[in-house]
Design an enzyme around this catalytic site. Structure first.
Site, PDB file in Angstrom:
ATOM      1  N   GLY A 278      64.444  -0.891 -10.921  1.00 42.12           N
ATOM      2  CA  GLY A 278      65.028  -1.802 -11.905  1.00 42.12           C
ATOM      3  C   GLY A 278      64.338  -1.622 -13.252  1.00 42.12           C
ATOM      4  O   GLY A 278      64.938  -1.778 -14.315  1.00 42.12           O
ATOM      5  N   ASN A 279      63.054  -1.243 -13.211  1.00 46.48           N
ATOM      6  CA  ASN A 279      62.307  -1.048 -14.452  1.00 46.48           C
ATOM      7  C   ASN A 279      62.737   0.198 -15.207  1.00 46.48           C
ATOM      8  O   ASN A 279      62.504   0.310 -16.412  1.00 46.48           O
ATOM      9  CB  ASN A 279      60.807  -0.962 -14.155  1.00 46.48           C
ATOM     10  CG  ASN A 279      60.231  -2.350 -13.947  1.00 46.48           C
ATOM     11  OD1 ASN A 279      60.574  -3.266 -14.673  1.00 46.48           O
ATOM     12  ND2 ASN A 279      59.394  -2.495 -12.944  1.00 46.48           N
TER      13      ASN A 279
ATOM     14  N   LYS B  75      58.734 -10.541  -3.116  1.00 45.48           N
ATOM     15  CA  LYS B  75      59.468  -9.719  -4.090  1.00 45.48           C
ATOM     16  C   LYS B  75      59.420 -10.371  -5.470  1.00 45.48           C
ATOM     17  O   LYS B  75      59.955 -11.468  -5.673  1.00 45.48           O
ATOM     18  CB  LYS B  75      60.920  -9.570  -3.623  1.00 45.48           C
ATOM     19  CG  LYS B  75      61.744  -8.662  -4.487  1.00 45.48           C
ATOM     20  CD  LYS B  75      61.567  -7.233  -4.063  1.00 45.48           C
ATOM     21  CE  LYS B  75      62.025  -6.270  -5.117  1.00 45.48           C
ATOM     22  NZ  LYS B  75      61.352  -4.987  -5.012  1.00 45.48           N
TER      23      LYS B  75
ATOM     24  N   LYS C  63      64.762  -2.221  -2.632  1.00 41.09           N
ATOM     25  CA  LYS C  63      65.743  -1.126  -2.715  1.00 41.09           C
ATOM     26  C   LYS C  63      65.199   0.197  -2.157  1.00 41.09           C
ATOM     27  O   LYS C  63      65.972   1.022  -1.689  1.00 41.09           O
ATOM     28  CB  LYS C  63      66.247  -0.907  -4.155  1.00 41.09           C
ATOM     29  CG  LYS C  63      65.169  -0.494  -5.134  1.00 41.09           C
ATOM     30  CD  LYS C  63      65.320   0.909  -5.631  1.00 41.09           C
ATOM     31  CE  LYS C  63      64.139   1.410  -6.411  1.00 41.09           C
ATOM     32  NZ  LYS C  63      62.947   0.678  -6.669  1.00 41.09           N
TER      33      LYS C  63
ATOM     34  N   LYS D   6      57.257   1.488  -1.688  1.00 34.22           N
ATOM     35  CA  LYS D   6      57.758   2.860  -1.925  1.00 34.22           C
ATOM     36  C   LYS D   6      57.142   3.813  -0.906  1.00 34.22           C
ATOM     37  O   LYS D   6      57.816   4.660  -0.328  1.00 34.22           O
ATOM     38  CB  LYS D   6      57.415   3.345  -3.337  1.00 34.22           C
ATOM     39  CG  LYS D   6      58.094   2.517  -4.405  1.00 34.22           C
ATOM     40  CD  LYS D   6      57.834   3.072  -5.783  1.00 34.22           C
ATOM     41  CE  LYS D   6      58.163   2.039  -6.837  1.00 34.22           C
ATOM     42  NZ  LYS D   6      59.473   1.417  -6.713  1.00 34.22           N
TER      43      LYS D   6
HETATM   44  N1  LIG Z   1      48.581   3.667  -6.243  1.00 35.65           N
HETATM   45  C1  LIG Z   1      49.509   3.743  -7.174  1.00 35.65           C
HETATM   46  N2  LIG Z   1      49.943   4.941  -7.578  1.00 35.65           N
HETATM   47  C2  LIG Z   1      50.880   5.031  -8.534  1.00 35.65           C
HETATM   48  N3  LIG Z   1      51.456   3.961  -9.127  1.00 35.65           N
HETATM   49  C3  LIG Z   1      51.075   2.728  -8.761  1.00 35.65           C
HETATM   50  C4  LIG Z   1      50.092   2.558  -7.769  1.00 35.65           C
HETATM   51  N4  LIG Z   1      49.925   1.236  -7.586  1.00 35.65           N
HETATM   52  C5  LIG Z   1      50.772   0.606  -8.437  1.00 35.65           C
HETATM   53  N5  LIG Z   1      51.463   1.498  -9.163  1.00 35.65           N
HETATM   54  C6  LIG Z   1      52.472   1.115 -10.189  1.00 35.65           C
HETATM   55  O1  LIG Z   1      53.727   1.034  -9.549  1.00 35.65           O
HETATM   56  C7  LIG Z   1      54.728   1.323 -10.521  1.00 35.65           C
HETATM   57  C8  LIG Z   1      56.040   1.579  -9.838  1.00 35.65           C
HETATM   58  O2  LIG Z   1      56.456   0.382  -9.281  1.00 35.65           O
HETATM   59  P1  LIG Z   1      57.592  -0.534  -9.951  1.00 35.65           P
HETATM   60  O3  LIG Z   1      57.375  -0.654 -11.414  1.00 35.65           O
HETATM   61  O4  LIG Z   1      57.735  -1.774  -9.160  1.00 35.65           O
HETATM   62  O5  LIG Z   1      58.790   0.394  -9.656  1.00 35.65           O
HETATM   63  P2  LIG Z   1      60.328   0.227  -9.900  1.00 35.65           P
HETATM   64  O6  LIG Z   1      60.562   1.312 -10.900  1.00 35.65           O
HETATM   65  O7  LIG Z   1      60.901   0.499  -8.554  1.00 35.65           O
HETATM   66  O8  LIG Z   1      60.624  -1.151 -10.417  1.00 35.65           O
HETATM   67  C9  LIG Z   1      54.140   2.496 -11.269  1.00 35.65           C
HETATM   68  O9  LIG Z   1      54.724   2.653 -12.552  1.00 35.65           O
HETATM   69  C10 LIG Z   1      52.672   2.095 -11.355  1.00 35.65           C
HETATM   70  O10 LIG Z   1      52.449   1.384 -12.563  1.00 35.65           O
HETATM   71  N1  LIG Z   2      65.614  -4.858  -5.229  1.00 32.51           N
HETATM   72  C1  LIG Z   2      64.568  -4.117  -5.733  1.00 32.51           C
HETATM   73  O1  LIG Z   2      63.759  -3.539  -4.983  1.00 32.51           O
HETATM   74  O2  LIG Z   2      64.458  -4.084  -7.106  1.00 32.51           O
HETATM   75  P1  LIG Z   2      63.296  -3.417  -7.989  1.00 32.51           P
HETATM   76  O3  LIG Z   2      63.192  -1.978  -7.577  1.00 32.51           O
HETATM   77  O4  LIG Z   2      63.754  -3.581  -9.403  1.00 32.51           O
HETATM   78  O5  LIG Z   2      62.033  -4.167  -7.690  1.00 32.51           O
END
Ligand SMILES: Nc1ncnc2c1ncn2[C@@H]1O[C@H](COP(=O)(O)OP(=O)(O)O)[C@@H](O)[C@H]1O
Ligand SMILES: NC(=O)OP(=O)(O)O
Length: 466
Positions: free
Chosen positions: A141-142, A245, A333, A394
């Site tokens: 989502g980011n 979440k 997701k 992830k």
């Molecule tokens: N051990 C790790 N290795 C890499 N990234 C990490 C770690 N722990 C936390 N992160 C963070 O997780 C982020 C990805 O998760 P998030 O922003 O929730 O993803 P999404 O794009 O699915 O919303 C990365 O950009 C990083 O800032």
């Molecule tokens: N539903 C879900 O996992 O959304 P984000 O990836 O934006 O957290």
């Protein structure tokens, strides 16, 4: 095209130009049906036959036109780097384009078989992977909302337009299914309508994001079919007792307490700030999976967008399991993407974020990034169990996909959206697959500290409320 026998004489003289449009075999199939019709009574069945032939040809021509549009998009993207462009890469794209023009007209059957795989392909990044893998790609989502920017439709459209050429380019080479997150978006919708339940808000966010992605991908020459998917969850799961979440924006401590008291929201710390959390049970059954499989098999030029936001959470009424009811939750997701990939018997799962791959000691001076990791290695480290922050689900999704796959060489990858093309050659990000040497992990040499790419996600970088 012209449907008179006289055409063949003209065609011989201008073979090259006409062959770009239709092959001799295709023209004669239509001519024979049309001539048969004219020479007889033009019976209803003859005309139906002719219509069917014309429709078939119409599809083939549309696919060819799409190939040409793809070629244009691809060359434009490659050329946009100006002086910095890699001439070898551009030459390779042009060579592939030539191949489309010379082999893409080898007859209708061949054209159908080729499908997306050879439509127009830059093979600059696929040297270590066979083309035409079936791959589920999950974007966060980011990724649709750059950190620090406000969550507006305009910003989402911009982010999607930036991302689209990368996804479109992969879709030309592989059989893709795209899934996406909705954390920021569903939280924002909940702010607007606090009385609405999360299943409905989830469906709304999927419609919104699916539309934005479809528009951007279409402009990049990649037709899509967003599908609103319902995903069954287990109401007895412990996730309902411990919401995890994060949704919506970040808040300061005082604001978080006030919101919690006013609306009964559960707030948890996210870095130095607070964010709303909702239950996130694992996906049990993806109800639209057959529809997605059918799309992949029958419409190879269309990219399905599926299980967005982890799908709409629903549960089955125990006394009547056919009856579904919406559930107050947001499914992860990545975990749903892994399940989708397993159910579609995919070769790969790619999880794209706005960070890098998986880092050990993330955010610390001695951080190092995994280049290659086995599921067993990840399970044996804290990565597989309680990896902090957003990376945990992830990693779990990657492990689940590889371990549950029926394919021995199934692989998952986690990396930055901007590095998507380099993830295939394992030049960037972390590749997760079964292997036993090197204790199950290979480290990336060149990146030493995770404070640039993949550096710590500071809460102040995230979007704030309002
Ligand atoms: N051990 C790790 N290795 C890499 N990234 C990490 C770690 N722990 C936390 N992160 C963070 O997780 C982020 C990805 O998760 P998030 O922003 O929730 O993803 P999404 O794009 O699915 O919303 C990365 O950009 C990083 O800032
Ligand atoms: N539903 C879900 O996992 O959304 P984000 O990836 O934006 O957290």
């Amino acid at each position: 095209f012209v449907t008179t026998p006289a055409l063949s004489a003209v065609r011989t003289q201008r073979a090259t130009a006409l062959n770009l449009i239709m092959t001799e075999e295709e023209i004669s199939a239509i001519l024979s049906k049309a001539n048969g019709c004219v020479e007889s009574e033009c019976a209803v069945s003859d005309v139906d036959d002719l219509i069917a032939e014309l429709r078939d040809q119409q599809k083939v021509l549309s696919a060819r036109l799409e190939n040409i549009m793809n070629a244009v998009a691809h060359l434009q993207a490659a050329n946009a780097a100006g002086d910095k462009r890699k001439t070898d890469d551009v030459r390779s794209i042009v060579k592939d384009m030539l191949r489309v023009f010379t082999t893409g007209l080898a007859g209708r059957a061949a054209s159908r078989l080729q499908g997306r795989a050879t439509s127009i392909a830059s093979r600059t990044y696929s040297s270590t992977r066979p083309a035409n893998d079936r791959i589920v790609i999950a974007v966060g989502g980011n990724a649709l909302q750059r950190r620090g920017e406000r969550l507006t439709i305009e910003n989402m459209l911009k982010a999607a337009a930036d991302m689209a050429p990368t996804i479109a380019s992969l879709a030309r080479e592989h059989e893709l299914v795209l899934t996406h997150g909705n954390g920021p978006q569903v939280g924002e919708l909940a702010l607007e309508r606090s009385a609405a339940s999360f299943d409905v808000l989830g469906a709304e966010s999927m419609g919104q994001i699916g539309y934005v992605l479809a528009q951007a991908l279409s402009s990049a020459g990649c037709p899509t079919a967003p599908v609103i998917c319902q995903v069954v969850v287990d109401m007895q799961h412990e996730a309902f007792r411990d919401p995890t979440k994060f949704v919506g924006p970040i808040y300061g401590a005082k604001e978080a307490t006030a919101l919690s008291q006013s609306f009964g929201w559960i707030m948890k710390p996210d870095g130095e700030y607070f964010r709303r959390v909702v239950p996130s049970p694992p996906p049990v059954e993806i109800l639209q999976v057959e529809a997605i499989r059918t799309l992949l098999e029958k419409c190879p030029s269309v990219l399905p967008i599926a299980c967005g936001g982890g799908g709409v959470p629903v549960s089955r009424v125990p006394s009547n399991p056919r009856t579904l009811v919406g559930v107050e939750a947001v499914i992860d997701k990545d975990r749903c993407g892994a399940k989708l990939a397993n159910e579609l018997d995919a070769d790969g799962l790619i999880i794209l974020t706005d960070g890098g791959g998986i880092w050990q000691n993330y955010g610390k001076p001695d951080a190092r990034e995994m280049k290659l990791a086995s599921p067993e290695y990840l399970l044996g480290t804290k990565a597989g169990k309680a990896f902090p922050g957003s990376m945990g689900p992830k990693i779990q999704a990657a492990i689940d996909f590889v371990q549950n796959s029926t394919k021995d060489d199934a692989w998952a990858a986690i990396g930055d959206l901007r590095d998507a093309s380099k993830i295939f050659g394992n030049e960037e990000g972390t590749l997760i697959k079964k292997f036993s040497h090197s204790n199950g992990v290979v480290w990336r040499e060149r990146k030493k500290v995770a404070t640039g790419i993949g550096g710590p996600k500071l809460s102040s970088d995230q979007h704030k409320s309002g």
